[in-house]
Design an enzyme around this catalytic site. Structure first.
Site, PDB file in Angstrom:
ATOM      1  N   ASP A 102       0.865  -1.178   0.000  1.00  7.58           N
ATOM      2  CA  ASP A 102       0.000   0.000   0.000  1.00  7.58           C
ATOM      3  C   ASP A 102       0.910   1.239   0.000  1.00  7.58           C
ATOM      4  O   ASP A 102       1.366   1.664  -1.067  1.00  7.58           O
ATOM      5  CB  ASP A 102      -0.876  -0.093   1.258  1.00  7.58           C
ATOM      6  CG  ASP A 102      -1.980   0.942   1.301  1.00  7.58           C
ATOM      7  OD1 ASP A 102      -2.461   1.338   0.244  1.00  7.58           O
ATOM      8  OD2 ASP A 102      -2.369   1.343   2.423  1.00  7.58           O
ATOM      9  N   ARG A 164     -10.071 -12.794   7.140  1.00  4.64           N
ATOM     10  CA  ARG A 164      -8.871 -13.427   6.573  1.00  4.64           C
ATOM     11  C   ARG A 164      -9.187 -14.782   5.949  1.00  4.64           C
ATOM     12  O   ARG A 164      -8.514 -15.219   5.028  1.00  4.64           O
ATOM     13  CB  ARG A 164      -7.812 -13.646   7.663  1.00  4.64           C
ATOM     14  CG  ARG A 164      -7.172 -12.379   8.190  1.00  4.64           C
ATOM     15  CD  ARG A 164      -5.911 -12.738   8.983  1.00  4.64           C
ATOM     16  NE  ARG A 164      -5.488 -11.705   9.903  1.00  4.64           N
ATOM     17  CZ  ARG A 164      -4.709 -10.670   9.591  1.00  4.64           C
ATOM     18  NH1 ARG A 164      -4.296 -10.520   8.355  1.00  4.64           N
ATOM     19  NH2 ARG A 164      -4.359  -9.779  10.496  1.00  4.64           N
TER      20      ARG A 164
HETATM   21  P1  IMP Z   1       2.060  -0.386   3.758  1.00  4.24           P
HETATM   22  O1  IMP Z   1       3.264  -0.342   4.631  1.00  4.24           O
HETATM   23  O2  IMP Z   1       1.251   0.880   3.831  1.00  4.24           O
HETATM   24  O3  IMP Z   1       2.391  -0.776   2.342  1.00  4.24           O
HETATM   25  O4  IMP Z   1       1.112  -1.426   4.427  1.00  4.24           O
HETATM   26  C1  IMP Z   1       0.889  -2.653   3.917  1.00  4.24           C
HETATM   27  C2  IMP Z   1      -0.010  -3.425   4.864  1.00  4.24           C
HETATM   28  O5  IMP Z   1      -1.225  -2.725   5.089  1.00  4.24           O
HETATM   29  C3  IMP Z   1      -0.405  -4.728   4.238  1.00  4.24           C
HETATM   30  O6  IMP Z   1       0.496  -5.737   4.551  1.00  4.24           O
HETATM   31  C4  IMP Z   1      -1.762  -4.978   4.842  1.00  4.24           C
HETATM   32  O7  IMP Z   1      -1.630  -5.636   6.071  1.00  4.24           O
HETATM   33  C5  IMP Z   1      -2.329  -3.609   5.077  1.00  4.24           C
HETATM   34  N1  IMP Z   1      -3.257  -3.206   3.995  1.00  4.24           N
HETATM   35  C6  IMP Z   1      -3.094  -2.243   3.078  1.00  4.24           C
HETATM   36  N2  IMP Z   1      -4.137  -2.173   2.240  1.00  4.24           N
HETATM   37  C7  IMP Z   1      -5.003  -3.127   2.639  1.00  4.24           C
HETATM   38  C8  IMP Z   1      -6.284  -3.563   2.157  1.00  4.24           C
HETATM   39  O8  IMP Z   1      -6.865  -3.083   1.182  1.00  4.24           O
HETATM   40  N3  IMP Z   1      -6.834  -4.604   2.845  1.00  4.24           N
HETATM   41  C9  IMP Z   1      -6.249  -5.189   3.914  1.00  4.24           C
HETATM   42  N4  IMP Z   1      -5.063  -4.821   4.388  1.00  4.24           N
HETATM   43  C10 IMP Z   1      -4.443  -3.795   3.762  1.00  4.24           C
END
Ligand code: IMP
Ligand code: MG
Length: 180
Positions: A102, A164
């Site tokens: 994300d 999940r």
């Molecule tokens: P980042 O560090 O912002 O890239 O966070 C990634 C983490 O956020 C992922 O491993 C997920 O656990 C969570 N995440 C981000 N987007 C989603 C989503 O649409 N659904 C569920 N979990 C998400």
């Protein structure tokens, strides 16, 4: 389909095809490498269980637990390491397995951490990528599917630890996000 799901984004069959394609690429690329597959818990657990069984190589697996999200759908931006790998990293070819990238902050942090611990190489395999939300400039080496900026759940992905175990990936209804 569960009542909290607005629509199915990726069916079980589609997920299977995506996983098979990723596994073939990884098998070819890691044939002559010293691979350790490292899952980021908990989101990667379903994906990694399927992926590793489709790769016809012998390799150890390990897990890292970190947190960035806590509760809800918005990233705080801070990454905490909650559980480190149990295997030594030095000189190994690490493949990090993630459910979704994300902001990219989690993977940016973990990748740098493993490089500091003298891994020979660190690559990233994610089932889903949300590139529009990227804040950290982290290279993703294997991507299953690019997804729009909606909150998705199922096949390991959660919202407040729920959903999940859905076998497909769906878009969570706004109603469920606002309620909690
Ligand atoms: P980042 O560090 O912002 O890239 O966070 C990634 C983490 O956020 C992922 O491993 C997920 O656990 C969570 N995440 C981000 N987007 C989603 C989503 O649409 N659904 C569920 N979990 C998400
Ligand atoms: Mg995750």
């Amino acid at each position: 389909m569960h009542k909290d799901i607005e629509s199915v984004l990726v069916s079980e069959k589609e997920i299977e095809n995506i996983v098979n394609t990723l596994a073939k690429k990884i098998e070819k690329d890691y044939n002559d490498k010293d691979l350790i597959m490292v899952g980021l818990l908990k989101g990667s657990v379903v994906f990694m269980s399927d992926l590793m069984r489709k790769i016809n190589l012998l390799f150890p697996i390990d897990f890292i637990v970190s947190s960035i999200y806590g509760r809800g759908t918005e990233s705080s931006g801070r990454v905490n390491l909650i559980k480190d790998m149990s295997l030594p990293v030095e000189n190994k070819d690490i493949l990090i397995v993630e459910d979704i990238v994300d902001s990219g902050r989690t993977l940016d942090f973990i990748k740098n951490y493993l490089l500091v611990k003298r891994a020979n190489s660190v690559r990233i395999c994610t089932l889903f990528d949300k590139p529009v939300r990227r804040a950290a400039d982290v290279a993703v080496d294997y991507t299953g599917m690019t997804v729009p900026d909606s909150f998705i759940v199922g096949y390991g992905l959660d919202y407040n630890e729920k959903y999940r175990n859905l076998p497909y990936v769906g878009i969570l209804s706004d109603r469920c996000i606002k309620q909690s």
